[in-house]
Enzyme design. Sequence first.
Site, PDB file in Angstrom:
ATOM      1  N   ASP A 116       0.831  -1.218   0.000  1.00 16.09           N
ATOM      2  CA  ASP A 116       0.000   0.000   0.000  1.00 16.09           C
ATOM      3  C   ASP A 116       0.862   1.264   0.000  1.00 16.09           C
ATOM      4  O   ASP A 116       1.939   1.285   0.589  1.00 16.09           O
ATOM      5  CB  ASP A 116      -0.914  -0.016   1.234  1.00 16.09           C
ATOM      6  CG  ASP A 116      -2.030   1.009   1.104  1.00 16.09           C
ATOM      7  OD1 ASP A 116      -2.388   1.366  -0.039  1.00 16.09           O
ATOM      8  OD2 ASP A 116      -2.545   1.454   2.142  1.00 16.09           O
ATOM      9  N   ASN A 134     -10.795  -3.362  -6.055  1.00 14.47           N
ATOM     10  CA  ASN A 134     -10.029  -2.352  -6.802  1.00 14.47           C
ATOM     11  C   ASN A 134     -10.652  -1.987  -8.152  1.00 14.47           C
ATOM     12  O   ASN A 134     -10.270  -0.979  -8.763  1.00 14.47           O
ATOM     13  CB  ASN A 134      -8.574  -2.805  -7.014  1.00 14.47           C
ATOM     14  CG  ASN A 134      -7.710  -2.702  -5.761  1.00 14.47           C
ATOM     15  OD1 ASN A 134      -6.737  -3.435  -5.599  1.00 14.47           O
ATOM     16  ND2 ASN A 134      -8.059  -1.795  -4.845  1.00 14.47           N
TER      17      ASN A 134
HETATM   18  C1  FPP Z   1      -2.147   0.003  -3.347  1.00 14.88           C
HETATM   19  O1  FPP Z   1      -1.662   1.335  -3.290  1.00 14.88           O
HETATM   20  C2  FPP Z   1      -1.592  -0.649  -4.534  1.00 14.88           C
HETATM   21  C3  FPP Z   1      -2.326  -1.230  -5.531  1.00 14.88           C
HETATM   22  C4  FPP Z   1      -3.788  -1.318  -5.509  1.00 14.88           C
HETATM   23  C5  FPP Z   1      -1.659  -1.782  -6.724  1.00 14.88           C
HETATM   24  C6  FPP Z   1      -0.466  -2.637  -6.441  1.00 14.88           C
HETATM   25  C7  FPP Z   1       0.221  -2.873  -7.712  1.00 14.88           C
HETATM   26  C8  FPP Z   1       1.551  -2.845  -7.891  1.00 14.88           C
HETATM   27  C9  FPP Z   1       2.509  -2.643  -6.792  1.00 14.88           C
HETATM   28  C10 FPP Z   1       2.109  -3.024  -9.254  1.00 14.88           C
HETATM   29  C11 FPP Z   1       1.959  -4.415  -9.798  1.00 14.88           C
HETATM   30  C12 FPP Z   1       2.760  -5.421  -9.060  1.00 14.88           C
HETATM   31  C13 FPP Z   1       3.002  -6.683  -9.506  1.00 14.88           C
HETATM   32  C14 FPP Z   1       3.843  -7.589  -8.687  1.00 14.88           C
HETATM   33  C15 FPP Z   1       2.493  -7.200 -10.790  1.00 14.88           C
HETATM   34  P1  FPP Z   1      -2.700   2.526  -3.390  1.00 14.88           P
HETATM   35  O2  FPP Z   1      -2.865   2.894  -4.826  1.00 14.88           O
HETATM   36  O3  FPP Z   1      -3.991   2.155  -2.707  1.00 14.88           O
HETATM   37  O4  FPP Z   1      -1.949   3.647  -2.607  1.00 14.88           O
HETATM   38  P2  FPP Z   1      -2.599   4.823  -1.755  1.00 14.88           P
HETATM   39  O5  FPP Z   1      -3.198   4.167  -0.528  1.00 14.88           O
HETATM   40  O6  FPP Z   1      -1.426   5.675  -1.420  1.00 14.88           O
HETATM   41  O7  FPP Z   1      -3.603   5.506  -2.624  1.00 14.88           O
END
Ligand code: FPP
Length: 238
Positions: free
Chosen positions: A20, A68
Amino acid sequence: MSSSSVPALQVPAHIGIIMDGNGRWAQERKQLRTQGHLEGLKCAKRIVKAASDLGVRYLTLYVFSTENWKRAAEEVGFIMGLVKQYLKGELDFYRENRIRLRHTGDPAGLPPDISRELREALEETCSFEGMQVILALNYGGRDEIVRAVRRLTAAGLPPEAVTAETIRRNLDNPDIPDPDLIIRSGGDHRISNFLLWEGAYSEYYFSDTLWPDWTETDLADAVAAYQKRERRFGGVKP
Ligand code: FPP
């Protein structure tokens, strides 16, 4: 603490990570959220390598949840693009390190091209005996349990045959042991529908560091904190 100073024998066999903080990482730099996901992908590669070097046997990464899909279409499309890039681009690394790729989540809800790439990567690496990396993709803990119970009822089991053990055996990857350690980066202290069944007795580690800033040292720190915990699984200290 450097990663090499963690004693191999006490390394958790299975680590799950809620990656996150990508969006906030980008916002802090006045960049688009997608840039944060791009950095998040680079970080995931770094942490896969670090976990493999530490001797972790299973690493589950929470890439995309069943919730998501509510995000803006551009962001969803961008993350799916990154997943595709990862599945294609990391195969050489997986081959070299004998890492096996697995999936947890509902494959039925994935875009057809991602589904195809995923299937090919799973097949390509299925005989590798190194660490297993489980991508939680279109994954929700509640959804996984619902799908397990549906499999049981579809098989015609009577109500008394629905037990913790029969549900467990119908989860996505029943051969994989429950996570010993679940990590969440990015400062929030919640589980967000991740490994609800499997995490019943996991140790939890929450870090304020945003995911793109995570390094090998953060992983080693999480493992070191895990090593100080006393696990009782609902029992008492002998
Ligand atoms: C949460 O951060 C992250 C996600 C929903 C996406 C995770 C994806 C990756 C790290 C890239 C793909 C990885 C692989 C291994 C294929 P957020 O967007 O909710 O962050 P925030 O809480 O700061 O808004």
